[in-house]
Design a protein around this motif. Structure first.
Motif, PDB file in Angstrom:
ATOM      1  N   SER A 132       0.772  -1.147  -0.082  1.00  0.00           N
ATOM      2  CA  SER A 132      -0.037  -0.117  -0.014  1.00  0.00           C
ATOM      3  C   SER A 132       0.881   1.259  -0.098  1.00  0.00           C
ATOM      4  O   SER A 132       1.859   0.992   0.444  1.00  0.00           O
ATOM      5  CB  SER A 132      -0.847  -0.126   1.578  1.00  0.00           C
ATOM      6  OG  SER A 132      -1.625   1.234   1.045  1.00  0.00           O
ATOM      7  N   ASP A 133       0.307   2.138  -0.767  1.00  0.00           N
ATOM      8  CA  ASP A 133       1.136   3.582  -0.612  1.00  0.00           C
ATOM      9  C   ASP A 133       0.255   4.570  -0.999  1.00  0.00           C
ATOM     10  O   ASP A 133      -1.101   4.434  -1.445  1.00  0.00           O
ATOM     11  CB  ASP A 133       2.313   3.532  -1.693  1.00  0.00           C
ATOM     12  CG  ASP A 133       3.306   4.499  -1.576  1.00  0.00           C
ATOM     13  OD1 ASP A 133       3.150   5.359  -0.455  1.00  0.00           O
ATOM     14  OD2 ASP A 133       4.486   4.372  -2.206  1.00  0.00           O
ATOM     15  N   LEU A 134       0.780   5.821  -0.542  1.00  0.00           N
ATOM     16  CA  LEU A 134      -0.396   7.078  -0.981  1.00  0.00           C
ATOM     17  C   LEU A 134       0.286   7.769  -2.155  1.00  0.00           C
ATOM     18  O   LEU A 134       1.542   7.941  -2.359  1.00  0.00           O
ATOM     19  CB  LEU A 134      -0.231   8.381   0.236  1.00  0.00           C
ATOM     20  CG  LEU A 134      -1.101   7.770   1.404  1.00  0.00           C
ATOM     21  CD1 LEU A 134      -1.097   8.657   2.644  1.00  0.00           C
ATOM     22  CD2 LEU A 134      -2.564   7.306   1.130  1.00  0.00           C
ATOM     23  N   TRP A 135      -0.593   8.696  -2.790  1.00  0.00           N
ATOM     24  CA  TRP A 135      -0.127   9.187  -4.176  1.00  0.00           C
ATOM     25  C   TRP A 135      -0.974  10.533  -4.177  1.00  0.00           C
ATOM     26  O   TRP A 135      -2.081  10.510  -4.019  1.00  0.00           O
ATOM     27  CB  TRP A 135      -0.342   8.250  -5.490  1.00  0.00           C
ATOM     28  CG  TRP A 135      -0.284   8.996  -6.651  1.00  0.00           C
ATOM     29  CD1 TRP A 135       0.946   9.438  -7.209  1.00  0.00           C
ATOM     30  CD2 TRP A 135      -1.296   9.468  -7.517  1.00  0.00           C
ATOM     31  NE1 TRP A 135       0.489   9.907  -8.444  1.00  0.00           N
ATOM     32  CE2 TRP A 135      -0.578  10.092  -8.707  1.00  0.00           C
ATOM     33  CE3 TRP A 135      -2.548   9.360  -7.475  1.00  0.00           C
ATOM     34  CZ2 TRP A 135      -1.243  10.610  -9.896  1.00  0.00           C
ATOM     35  CZ3 TRP A 135      -3.326   9.812  -8.621  1.00  0.00           C
ATOM     36  CH2 TRP A 135      -2.804  10.495  -9.770  1.00  0.00           C
ATOM     37  N   SER A 136      -0.518  11.700  -4.565  1.00  0.00           N
ATOM     38  CA  SER A 136      -1.080  12.884  -4.815  1.00  0.00           C
ATOM     39  C   SER A 136      -1.282  13.236  -6.181  1.00  0.00           C
ATOM     40  O   SER A 136      -0.590  13.024  -7.199  1.00  0.00           O
ATOM     41  CB  SER A 136      -0.242  13.936  -3.943  1.00  0.00           C
ATOM     42  OG  SER A 136      -0.800  15.257  -4.251  1.00  0.00           O
ATOM     43  N   SER A 137      -2.638  13.355  -6.637  1.00  0.00           N
ATOM     44  CA  SER A 137      -3.225  13.494  -7.971  1.00  0.00           C
ATOM     45  C   SER A 137      -2.753  15.068  -8.305  1.00  0.00           C
ATOM     46  O   SER A 137      -2.260  15.787  -7.676  1.00  0.00           O
ATOM     47  CB  SER A 137      -4.541  13.629  -7.875  1.00  0.00           C
ATOM     48  OG  SER A 137      -5.187  14.363  -7.283  1.00  0.00           O
ATOM     49  N   PRO A 138      -2.901  15.368  -9.730  1.00  0.00           N
ATOM     50  CA  PRO A 138      -2.663  16.717  -9.953  1.00  0.00           C
ATOM     51  C   PRO A 138      -3.324  17.702  -9.404  1.00  0.00           C
ATOM     52  O   PRO A 138      -2.817  19.117  -9.014  1.00  0.00           O
ATOM     53  CB  PRO A 138      -2.754  16.809 -11.592  1.00  0.00           C
ATOM     54  CG  PRO A 138      -2.720  15.536 -12.042  1.00  0.00           C
ATOM     55  CD  PRO A 138      -2.967  14.512 -10.880  1.00  0.00           C
ATOM     56  N   ASN A 139      -4.397  17.374  -8.758  1.00  0.00           N
ATOM     57  CA  ASN A 139      -5.191  18.457  -8.231  1.00  0.00           C
ATOM     58  C   ASN A 139      -4.996  18.252  -6.651  1.00  0.00           C
ATOM     59  O   ASN A 139      -5.989  18.975  -5.858  1.00  0.00           O
ATOM     60  CB  ASN A 139      -6.723  18.578  -8.498  1.00  0.00           C
ATOM     61  CG  ASN A 139      -7.303  17.257  -8.089  1.00  0.00           C
ATOM     62  OD1 ASN A 139      -6.967  16.328  -7.512  1.00  0.00           O
ATOM     63  ND2 ASN A 139      -8.610  17.182  -8.375  1.00  0.00           N
ATOM     64  N   THR A 140      -3.975  17.625  -6.236  1.00  0.00           N
ATOM     65  CA  THR A 140      -3.581  17.470  -4.738  1.00  0.00           C
ATOM     66  C   THR A 140      -4.376  16.709  -4.065  1.00  0.00           C
ATOM     67  O   THR A 140      -4.181  16.479  -2.767  1.00  0.00           O
ATOM     68  CB  THR A 140      -3.403  18.928  -4.016  1.00  0.00           C
ATOM     69  OG1 THR A 140      -4.500  19.602  -3.701  1.00  0.00           O
ATOM     70  CG2 THR A 140      -2.470  19.819  -4.800  1.00  0.00           C
ATOM     71  N   ASP A 141      -5.331  15.987  -4.590  1.00  0.00           N
ATOM     72  CA  ASP A 141      -6.008  14.760  -3.921  1.00  0.00           C
ATOM     73  C   ASP A 141      -5.225  13.840  -3.557  1.00  0.00           C
ATOM     74  O   ASP A 141      -4.476  13.286  -4.405  1.00  0.00           O
ATOM     75  CB  ASP A 141      -7.249  14.560  -4.646  1.00  0.00           C
ATOM     76  CG  ASP A 141      -8.559  15.432  -4.651  1.00  0.00           C
ATOM     77  OD1 ASP A 141      -8.502  16.242  -3.683  1.00  0.00           O
ATOM     78  OD2 ASP A 141      -9.308  15.330  -5.754  1.00  0.00           O
TER      79      ASP A 141
END
Length: 555
Positions: A70-79
């Motif tokens: 598992s990991d976290l990722w930030s989308s282009p709109n910072t979500d």
């Protein structure tokens, strides 16, 4: 079909309304009823829900445990999005990887909140009581996440061996930290190499001069010079490797070009050669980590051992700078090694080509007198895990039938149900007449020659021996499927970045999850061509040929 094309190729939903797409459909069938973007979106959601139910049904039939990344990722709109990936061995004894969730995680995002979210996802999929390990990077909140899960009364008691091996640190992140610390010490040497490559790529005139120097080198099979990305140490290693091949060409250029000032000295070139030897095993294991096929855990031990061995060797080097680099790397290595060394050791012990003798041999090179006791402790722990598996397997016959049902048919003669349980019967009789366990018998058997079985499918070995070692094969299957890195989750992020790009940043989180998960379940995560890497490579081949031709003309 339109919805499947959107899922597979990351097309926007408006693809359904594109004029030429509709013209194509009308050309094939003048009576076609074209669809709008909303219908395409609805079809994508239907496909996602259908495939999710199919996967849930498949996971229920899995007899082994599930390893997670598992990991976290930030989308282009910072979500922020959390990806959860399950690794397991299917009924055909093939290692599988499936993205279970790509869900939006609104703030706050502390370890406890993420743990509850993760547990909710596992319950939704019905696998919360069948988890073996979780592989995470070394972000601090992950320690809280793991601690909370292990203490959770509906989750913690179901973990094997008290959850001692539940948390696996991401090996790729650890190795990156080790290398980056080492490269800081030799930054000046690496800087000179980087500037040398930049110089020869800087203009057509410089390229011609360097091509002339290359053309004078004997037995040169490649003329590609590679520049690195400073933040990616593996690209720095590749730059070092190519520069070493052209060492004489760079030195010659420095003699004929007074403006070329960054050519490494002879002492620095010698240092670069030593650095290359140290980084080679790091690069090898990074390639293993980054492969599109996720390897079984037994393949990592030797790579990590070579890394530790090279670091220990460089601690005795005559060069003070190399010793300083090795010290930095050893300090970081020792800090993290304890977190994943048992898992790697268990996996290589369960490889019939190596077994316990391999661990004893490798440790003898590193720990001298402590090698035997260290290996003995690992052996005792492995026996403890095996006892748990033996006690928790209540119906061996059922397990064996599941394992053997996919074994195929030999020749033209099929033994029907009358004789199907013979192997199970004999294994139980042998077990009752002997004080030796399945693990005893496995460890005492002669190892397979690793030179003759270099390409052994270790899962295939345990599949073929599941009748003889019913509980041990289940334990081996779970341990060998442990992912040592979070690369699988990061691969999902590369697809997420194409789904949620700057042109589709307002896509609903549920729709983004449907697109990414459906693509993974239907097509897998396809390899992404790295055009940036190509731009770092300069091929001097044609220029060298022209230089050679000019020499012939002059003659």
């Amino acid at each position: 079909m339109v919805a499947l094309a959107i899922i597979r190729h990351n097309y926007p939903f408006s693809f359904a309304e594109h004029e030429n797409n509709r013209l194509l459909h009308c050309y094939l069938n003048p009576d076609v009823k074209t669809i709008c973007r909303n219908t395409a979106k609805s079809d994508v959601i239907k496909i996602y829900k259908r495939e999710k139910e199919n996967l849930k049904h498949d996971l229920k039939s899995i007899t082994g445990r599930f390893c997670l990344t598992s990991d976290l990722w930030s989308s282009p709109n910072t979500d922020e999005y959390m990806v959860l990936t399950a690794h397991y061995v299917d009924e055909h004894w093939v290692l599988q990887k499936k993205v279970l969730s790509f869900c939006h995680v609104p703030p706050p995002r502390g370890g406890v909140i993420l743990a509850e979210r993760l547990l909710g996802l596992l319950k939704e999929w019905g696998i919360e009581k069948r988890v073996f390990t979780i592989t995470l990077d070394n972000v601090s909140y992950n320690d809280t996440l793991v601690s909370h899960l292990k203490k959770h009364r509906s989750f913690g008691p179901c973990l094997p061996y008290g959850g001692e091996f539940f948390h696996v640190c991401c090996g790729a992140h650890i190795l990156n930290l080790i290398v980056q610390d080492g490269l800081k010490v030799i930054n000046e040497v690496v800087y000179n190499l980087r500037e040398s490559v930049k110089y020869v790529r800087g203009s057509d005139h410089r390229k011609l001069r360097f091509a002339q120097c290359l053309s004078e080198l004997p037995f040169l099979t490649s003329n590609k010079v590679r520049q690195d990305v400073p933040t990616r140490w593996n690209s720095t290693y590749l730059m070092i490797e190519t520069c070493l091949k052209y060492r004489d060409a760079f030195s010659h250029l420095s003699r004929i070009d007074k403006y070329f000032l960054n050519c490494p000295s002879e002492e620095e070139w010698e240092r670069v050669e030593k650095i290359s030897r140290v980084l080679k095993p790091f690069y090898d294991i990074t390639k293993l980590f980054s492969g599109t096929n996720y390897p079984t855990a037994n393949l990592y031990f030797h790579c990590v051992w070579k890394i530790q061995l090279r670091i220990m060797e460089q601690l005795e080097d005559d060069d003070a700078i190399i010793r300083a680099m090795a010290n930095e790397m050893k300090e970081k290595f020792d800090k993290y090694w304890e977190y994943y060394s048992p898992v790697l050791s268990f996996a290589v012990i369960l490889d019939p080509r190596y077994k316990l003798q391999c661990v004893e041999f490798c440790y003898s090179k590193l720990y001298k007198q402590e090698a035997i006791s260290t290996a003995a402790n690992l052996r005792d722990t492995l026996y403890g895990i095996f006892e748990e598996y033996k006690n928790s397997t209540s119906d061996i016959c059922n397990v064996v039938e599941v394992a053997s049902s996919s074994g195929g048919v030999r020749g033209h003669y099929v033994r029907h149900d009358d004789f199907s349980s013979f192997e199970t019967y004999t294994s139980q009789v042998i077990g009752s007449d002997s004080s030796k366990s399945q693990l005893d018998l496995y460890l005492e058997e002669t190892r397979l020659d690793h030179r003759l079985h270099e390409d052994l499918n270790v899962m295939g070995y345990w599949k073929s021996h599941s009748n003889r070692f019913p509980e041990l094969s289940l334990m081996a299957r779970d341990i060998l499927s442990i992912p040592i890195t979070t690369v699988a989750s990061e691969s999902a992020f590369s697809i997420g970045g194409r789904i949620l790009d700057k042109f589709r940043s307002s896509l609903l989180p549920q729709t983004a999850e449907a697109l990414l998960c459906a693509r993974d379940w239907l097509y897998g995560v396809l390899a992404v061509h790295d055009f940036e890497e190509e731009s770092l490579v300069e091929d001097f081949g044609n220029l060298c040929l022209s230089q050679s031709s000019s020499f012939v003309d002059e003659d």
